[in-house]
Design a protein around this motif. Structure first.
Motif, mmCIF file in Angstrom:
data_model
loop_
_atom_site.group_PDB
_atom_site.id
_atom_site.type_symbol
_atom_site.label_atom_id
_atom_site.label_comp_id
_atom_site.label_asym_id
_atom_site.label_seq_id
_atom_site.Cartn_x
_atom_site.Cartn_y
_atom_site.Cartn_z
ATOM 1 N N SER A 117 0.907 -1.065 -0.310
ATOM 2 C CA SER A 117 0.180 0.131 -0.206
ATOM 3 C C SER A 117 0.860 0.947 -0.137
ATOM 4 C CB SER A 117 -1.100 0.294 1.607
ATOM 5 O OG SER A 117 -1.810 -1.369 1.369
ATOM 6 N N SER A 118 1.986 1.128 0.348
ATOM 7 C CA SER A 118 3.379 2.356 0.250
ATOM 8 C C SER A 118 3.627 2.973 -1.025
ATOM 9 C CB SER A 118 4.136 1.922 1.027
ATOM 10 O OG SER A 118 5.146 2.892 1.313
ATOM 11 N N LYS A 119 3.556 4.043 -0.919
ATOM 12 C CA LYS A 119 4.065 5.039 -2.154
ATOM 13 C C LYS A 119 5.175 5.154 -2.127
ATOM 14 C CE LYS A 119 -0.090 7.507 -2.845
ATOM 15 N NZ LYS A 119 -1.113 8.338 -2.697
ATOM 16 N N ASN A 120 5.457 4.703 -0.905
ATOM 17 C CA ASN A 120 7.448 4.913 -0.969
ATOM 18 C C ASN A 120 8.364 3.596 -0.587
ATOM 19 O OD1 ASN A 120 7.662 7.273 0.380
ATOM 20 N ND2 ASN A 120 6.331 6.785 2.304
ATOM 21 N N ALA A 121 7.418 2.675 -1.510
ATOM 22 C CA ALA A 121 8.328 1.195 -1.314
ATOM 23 C C ALA A 121 9.233 1.051 -2.610
ATOM 24 C CB ALA A 121 7.091 0.595 -2.302
ATOM 25 N N GLN A 122 9.250 1.936 -3.518
ATOM 26 C CA GLN A 122 10.294 1.722 -4.617
ATOM 27 C C GLN A 122 11.811 2.286 -4.323
ATOM 28 O OE1 GLN A 122 10.315 -0.182 -7.611
ATOM 29 N NE2 GLN A 122 12.596 -0.085 -7.391
ATOM 30 N N ILE A 123 11.256 3.131 -3.129
ATOM 31 C CA ILE A 123 12.352 3.947 -2.351
ATOM 32 C C ILE A 123 13.180 2.168 -1.170
ATOM 33 C CG2 ILE A 123 13.552 5.700 -0.869
ATOM 34 C CD1 ILE A 123 10.761 6.780 -1.725
ATOM 35 N N ILE A 124 12.081 1.526 -0.651
ATOM 36 C CA ILE A 124 12.899 1.354 0.501
ATOM 37 C C ILE A 124 14.061 -0.735 -0.207
ATOM 38 C CG2 ILE A 124 12.038 -0.474 1.784
ATOM 39 C CD1 ILE A 124 10.076 1.978 2.890
ATOM 40 N N LEU A 125 12.916 -0.841 -1.516
ATOM 41 C CA LEU A 125 13.183 -1.840 -2.400
ATOM 42 C C LEU A 125 14.856 -1.647 -3.154
ATOM 43 C CD1 LEU A 125 10.763 -3.285 -4.515
ATOM 44 C CD2 LEU A 125 11.623 -3.456 -2.812
ATOM 45 N N ASP A 126 14.923 -0.376 -3.286
ATOM 46 C CA ASP A 126 16.334 0.196 -3.731
ATOM 47 C C ASP A 126 17.692 0.767 -2.831
ATOM 48 O OD1 ASP A 126 15.109 0.516 -6.758
ATOM 49 O OD2 ASP A 126 14.786 2.323 -6.549
ATOM 50 N N LYS A 127 16.854 0.797 -1.629
ATOM 51 C CA LYS A 127 17.796 0.935 -0.284
ATOM 52 C C LYS A 127 18.502 -0.360 -0.095
ATOM 53 C CE LYS A 127 17.686 5.205 1.865
ATOM 54 N NZ LYS A 127 19.061 5.662 1.448
ATOM 55 N N THR A 136 7.587 -7.725 -11.283
ATOM 56 C CA THR A 136 6.358 -6.488 -10.168
ATOM 57 C C THR A 136 6.434 -5.941 -9.791
ATOM 58 O OG1 THR A 136 4.148 -5.950 -11.770
ATOM 59 C CG2 THR A 136 4.588 -8.139 -10.577
ATOM 60 N N VAL A 137 6.235 -4.255 -9.366
ATOM 61 C CA VAL A 137 5.881 -4.228 -8.000
ATOM 62 C C VAL A 137 4.963 -3.234 -8.312
ATOM 63 C CG1 VAL A 137 6.918 -1.956 -6.868
ATOM 64 C CG2 VAL A 137 8.870 -3.866 -7.797
ATOM 65 N N VAL A 138 3.720 -3.590 -7.736
ATOM 66 C CA VAL A 138 2.598 -3.409 -7.100
ATOM 67 C C VAL A 138 2.487 -2.487 -5.891
ATOM 68 C CG1 VAL A 138 -0.169 -2.713 -7.538
ATOM 69 C CG2 VAL A 138 1.546 -4.823 -9.383
ATOM 70 N N ASP A 139 2.182 -0.923 -5.785
ATOM 71 C CA ASP A 139 2.513 -0.430 -4.891
ATOM 72 C C ASP A 139 1.520 1.448 -4.860
ATOM 73 O OD1 ASP A 139 2.860 1.870 -5.876
ATOM 74 O OD2 ASP A 139 5.440 1.608 -5.551
ATOM 75 N N GLY A 140 1.224 1.660 -3.429
ATOM 76 C CA GLY A 140 0.878 3.245 -3.442
ATOM 77 C C GLY A 140 0.216 3.299 -4.910
ATOM 78 N N ARG A 141 1.056 3.565 -5.293
ATOM 79 C CA ARG A 141 0.721 4.813 -6.598
ATOM 80 C C ARG A 141 0.359 4.334 -7.657
ATOM 81 N NH1 ARG A 141 7.517 4.686 -8.763
ATOM 82 N NH2 ARG A 141 6.688 2.390 -8.149
ATOM 83 N N HIS A 142 0.079 3.178 -7.644
ATOM 84 C CA HIS A 142 -0.816 2.109 -8.650
ATOM 85 C C HIS A 142 -2.323 1.718 -8.430
ATOM 86 C CE1 HIS A 142 3.486 0.764 -8.873
ATOM 87 N NE2 HIS A 142 3.363 1.763 -9.430
#
Ligand code: BG6
Ligand code: MG
Length: 227
Positions: A117-127, A136-142
């Motif tokens: 549900s998080s819109k910050n998911a991609q940042i955390i996957l990268d970190k 695939t990545v489905v998160d709060g932005r989608h």
């Protein structure tokens, strides 16, 4: 005979990383700045729930009414505090066994998706350096609807080209288990069995699972399925 699993969909916060504690710290700080008490119990209700619905919960609890602009300001403030905590994250912040489990799935051809549900998911996957594992990545932005609506997982399965009954969802939130069950997925709850009791299986964490065990989980036997 065990049903074959073609894909795994993972929630992020509280499943792959311990960011649930950062959400708690930031929401508590925000609630208290408004004079509203915010407890561990409140935090449990917000797991898996979108940012805006989390704020609405806190405002309801404090019987506070605000304009749309004020709500946006508060969400931005909470997110700034949350991102300050996330900024220090690195690969060592993955929960135990996460890297190994994702590696095992990958090398055995099981598709991997994120359903957060998080819109910050991609940042955390990268970190935490795990972006390359994800097909695939489905998160709060989608998504339009927050968990317990099944949209995030239904979208993930569609993007992986798999059916819900070929897919296991890993979740630490009651709302996430509810979402996955509503979508017809198999579910593994990570955490407290009292909170996650609707799941097909509850284990304390991913530390208690490997790929070989995944193939012979009792709920995958043909005769015994909720999915
Ligand atoms: C979920 C968390 O993964 O994401 C919730 O469990 C959080 O606690 C939600 O509110 C939305 O997160 P974000 O990062 O978009 O504010
Ligand atoms: Mg979670």
């Amino acid at each position: 005979m065990y049903k074959p699993i073609k894909a795994c969909l993972f929630d992020l916060d509280g499943v792959l990383v311990d960011t649930a504690k950062y959400h708690f710290i930031a929401w508590k700080r925000l609630a208290e700045s408004l004079g509203i008490e915010f407890t561990e119990h409140d935090n449990e209700q917000l797991k898996g729930v979108s940012r805006v619905e989390s704020l609405e919960y806190i405002l309801r609890k404090g019987k506070v009414q605000l304009s749309q602009a004020e709500k946006i300001d508060l969400m931005d403030t909470k997110n700034t505090w949350y991102l300050e905590l996330v900024a220090t994250m690195h690969p060592d912040d993955l929960l135990p066994n996460v890297w190994k489990f994702l590696s095992e799935l990958k090398s055995n051809g099981v598709k991997i998706g994120l359903g957060s549900s998080s819109k910050n998911a991609q940042i955390i996957l990268d970190k935490t350096n795990i972006t390359p594992f994800f097909d695939t990545v489905v998160d709060g932005r989608h998504v339009t609807f927050s968990k317990p609506h099944p949209e995030v997982f239904v979208k993930g399965a569609a993007q992986l080209n798999v059916q819900p009954h070929e897919t296991i969802v890993f979740e630490d939130a009651a709302s996430g288990i509810e979402a996955a069950l509503a979508g017809g997925f198999y579910t593994i709850g990570l955490g407290d069995a009292n909170i996650l009791r609707a799941a097909h299986l509850v284990i304390p964490s991913l530390q208690h699972l490997n790929y070989t065990q995944l193939l012979t989980l009792p709920f995958l036997e043909n005769s015994n399925s909720k999915a």
